[in-house]
Design an enzyme around this catalytic site. Structure first.
Site, PDB file in Angstrom:
ATOM      1  CB  CYS A 238     -36.479   9.686  49.507  1.00  0.00           C
ATOM      2  SG  CYS A 238     -37.205   8.103  48.721  1.00  0.00           S
ATOM      3  N   GLY A 239     -34.223   9.862  47.752  1.00  0.00           N
ATOM      4  CA  GLY A 239     -33.328   9.616  46.696  1.00  0.00           C
ATOM      5  C   GLY A 239     -33.908   8.994  45.600  1.00  0.00           C
ATOM      6  CB  THR A 240     -35.187   5.517  44.801  1.00  0.00           C
ATOM      7  OG1 THR A 240     -35.768   5.356  46.293  1.00  0.00           O
ATOM      8  CG2 THR A 240     -33.543   5.169  44.963  1.00  0.00           C
ATOM      9  N   GLY A 241     -37.287   8.000  45.543  1.00  0.00           N
ATOM     10  CA  GLY A 241     -38.782   8.045  45.747  1.00  0.00           C
ATOM     11  C   GLY A 241     -39.517   6.855  46.212  1.00  0.00           C
TER      12      GLY A 241
ATOM     13  N   GLY B 175     -38.549   4.771  48.950  1.00  0.00           N
ATOM     14  CA  GLY B 175     -38.911   4.470  50.313  1.00  0.00           C
ATOM     15  C   GLY B 175     -39.977   5.503  51.064  1.00  0.00           C
TER      16      GLY B 175
ATOM     17  CG  HIS C 182     -60.584   5.041  35.853  1.00  0.00           C
ATOM     18  ND1 HIS C 182     -59.837   4.097  35.651  1.00  0.00           N
ATOM     19  CD2 HIS C 182     -60.707   5.772  34.923  1.00  0.00           C
ATOM     20  CE1 HIS C 182     -59.359   4.053  34.499  1.00  0.00           C
ATOM     21  NE2 HIS C 182     -59.717   5.210  33.987  1.00  0.00           N
TER      22      HIS C 182
ATOM     23  CG  HIS D 198     -56.291   5.737  34.224  1.00  0.00           C
ATOM     24  ND1 HIS D 198     -55.875   4.692  33.648  1.00  0.00           N
ATOM     25  CD2 HIS D 198     -56.751   6.682  33.670  1.00  0.00           C
ATOM     26  CE1 HIS D 198     -56.243   4.931  32.316  1.00  0.00           C
ATOM     27  NE2 HIS D 198     -56.564   6.336  32.465  1.00  0.00           N
TER      28      HIS D 198
ATOM     29  CG  ASP E 294     -34.674  11.067  52.225  1.00  0.00           C
ATOM     30  OD1 ASP E 294     -34.485  11.698  51.083  1.00  0.00           O
ATOM     31  OD2 ASP E 294     -34.218  10.114  52.339  1.00  0.00           O
TER      32      ASP E 294
HETATM   33  C1  RB5 Z   1     -31.091   7.670  51.373  1.00  0.00           C
HETATM   34  O1  RB5 Z   1     -29.644   7.413  51.263  1.00  0.00           O
HETATM   35  C2  RB5 Z   1     -32.064   6.993  50.640  1.00  0.00           C
HETATM   36  O2  RB5 Z   1     -32.031   5.487  50.907  1.00  0.00           O
HETATM   37  C3  RB5 Z   1     -33.365   7.623  50.348  1.00  0.00           C
HETATM   38  O3  RB5 Z   1     -33.274   8.607  50.016  1.00  0.00           O
HETATM   39  C4  RB5 Z   1     -34.566   6.829  49.601  1.00  0.00           C
HETATM   40  O4  RB5 Z   1     -33.968   6.569  48.419  1.00  0.00           O
HETATM   41  C5  RB5 Z   1     -34.885   5.454  50.136  1.00  0.00           C
HETATM   42  O5  RB5 Z   1     -35.834   4.757  49.464  1.00  0.00           O
END
Ligand code: RB5
Length: 142
Positions: free
Chosen positions: A64-67, A69, A133, A97, A7
């Protein structure tokens, strides 16, 4: 063929990963997003996951920002084992694994240097093939 997607939060790191794959001579298909404009991570997570599940791509990389979502989204697709990794130990272990077929990363969590090392570790580590595994992986889909 490696499927890659992100994203807006992962767009810049995706571009860096693409450059890295090119330098390594590895083929990829970019499923978007194609700019830093705000967008919805499930669109890209699902597109890459479906490409891996169908066999169009051998492995996937999602950012994504955190990976979080984008990995949750990918793991909803049958046959996908997406692993969110922030370190090389996890990237190696999830290949050995879990036979993970998608690597997910958080661009707001990782520096570029570490992210590229994680990509290399993930792509270069084979599945162990150990019976225990394989048994556990088959239990995931039951
Ligand atoms: C976008 O702002 C952020 O929510 C998305 O990149 C991600 O971190 C979601 O899990």
């Amino acid at each position: 063929m490696i499927g890659i997607g992100s994203d807006h939060g992962g767009f810049e790191l995706k571009e860096a990963v693409k450059k890295h794959l090119e330098e390594r001579g590895l083929e990829y298909k970019d499923f978007g997003t194609y700019s830093g404009a705000s967008c919805d991570y499930p669109v890209y997570g699902r597109a890459v996951a479906k490409a891996v599940a169908s066999g169009e791509c051998d492995k996937g990389i999602l950012i994504c920002g955190t990976g979080i979502g984008i990995s949750i989204t990918a793991n909803k697709v049958k046959g996908i084992r997406a692993a969110l990794c922030s370190d090389c130990f996890s990237a190696q272990a999830t290949r050995e694994h879990n036979d993970a077929n998608i690597l997910a990363m958080g661009a707001r969590v990782l520096g570029e240097g570490l992210a590229l090392k994680i990509v290399d570790t993930f792509l270069d580590t084979p599945f162990s093939g150990d019976e225990r595994h394989m048994r556990r992986i088959s239990m995931i889909e039951e």
